[in-house]
Design an enzyme around this catalytic site. Structure first.
Site, short mmCIF file in Angstrom:
data_model
loop_
_atom_site.label_atom_id
_atom_site.label_comp_id
_atom_site.label_asym_id
_atom_site.label_seq_id
_atom_site.Cartn_x
_atom_site.Cartn_y
_atom_site.Cartn_z
N MET A 1 -36.55 122.72 -42.46
CA MET A 1 -35.34 122.50 -43.26
C MET A 1 -35.54 123.07 -44.64
O MET A 1 -36.46 122.64 -45.28
CB MET A 1 -35.06 121.02 -43.40
CG MET A 1 -34.90 120.32 -42.09
SD MET A 1 -35.28 118.58 -42.36
CE MET A 1 -37.01 118.63 -42.71
N PRO A 2 -34.77 123.96 -45.07
CA PRO A 2 -33.66 124.59 -44.34
C PRO A 2 -34.15 125.64 -43.35
O PRO A 2 -35.26 126.13 -43.47
CB PRO A 2 -32.87 125.25 -45.46
CG PRO A 2 -33.91 125.62 -46.47
CD PRO A 2 -34.91 124.50 -46.42
N THR A 3 -33.28 125.95 -42.40
CA THR A 3 -33.56 127.02 -41.44
C THR A 3 -32.50 128.11 -41.58
O THR A 3 -31.31 127.81 -41.56
CB THR A 3 -33.56 126.47 -40.00
OG1 THR A 3 -34.51 125.42 -39.91
CG2 THR A 3 -33.92 127.55 -39.00
#
Lengths: 63, 63, 63, 63, 63, 63
Positions: free
Chosen positions: C1-3
């Site tokens: 996270m984030p991706t």
């Protein structure tokens, strides 16, 4: 197979989605020779503050 | 082109998204030589009970 | 996270991807306050005959 | 906007993709009232050993 | 329904994919109460130069 | 790595998601030889009016 993922800006009506689904399924059957039951379509309604083009979110004013 | 899909854990502010969008668009223009208008960015806010790492949802307590 | 998932037209160099990855990770750390190790980025190189805009594949001639 | 991602089993011809792209763009313009230039379509050709239904890859024999 | 998209670093064998597909389909049937035939699984083999974590592509040396 | 995206028709319970996450992570560790912490799973709850099969949305009556 085939599987469609369709991203739309929020606000499209159920009638528009129904119509799209019918037409895209029909076109897929015609062009690909698949059975209607093999066509899956998933819509994603994207909120205007979650989509940006040109460095600006669609929730922001544009000239 | 390019198109970015960014998955974030829910709770990010509009200001954070605006800033990310500006910076990522700027970096894309610099590195790829594209025009700003060709850069699309779509955010997905993922709820904590819909994301898991290590076999546990992020809505569950972690040590 | 984030991706991040980033779709690019085929032909981008390794140097461009490295630069993008460095910059996007740096920006994510700054804006979101996450650790660098939490930032995942996946590229998809899309062939010109697999991307269409305006009803025409990018492998076809444009005026 | 809209953006289509279409997953197909490998083996579809360029002619089939061209036809799909034309038809889906036309349908999108009609149903959603968008301009053709705003319709993006990305195909993914999925190899038979990378798609499974019913617990079996499509590269394996089926009765 | 359900539909799984699984991103793997390149190099996984066909045997590993077959085993994953069997197990995930079985688990889905047990937990969700769906029929095996409704479970679709699509793999994406991601090349090491197309996946980055922590600002570095997986094709680059790591300490 | 690996990363799972799982699309489910809306209505699945938290218990079902927890169970799926545990089982899929366990299976991934066994089959792929990865550590549990490297397994990411993201669920998408798809509303019935956003998923169609056979040209018909799942919010519409079926025979």
């Amino acid at each position: 197979m085939p599987t469609y993922h369709i991203e739309l800006l929020e606000g499209r009506t159920l009638e528009q989605k129904k119509k799209l689904v019918e037409e895209i399924t029909r076109v897929s059957v015609e062009v690909l020779g698949v059975s209607p039951g093999s066509v899956d379509i998933v819509f994603t309604d994207v909120q205007r503050h979650n989509w940006a083009t040109g460095g600006k979110l669609w929730s922001e004013p544009r000239q």
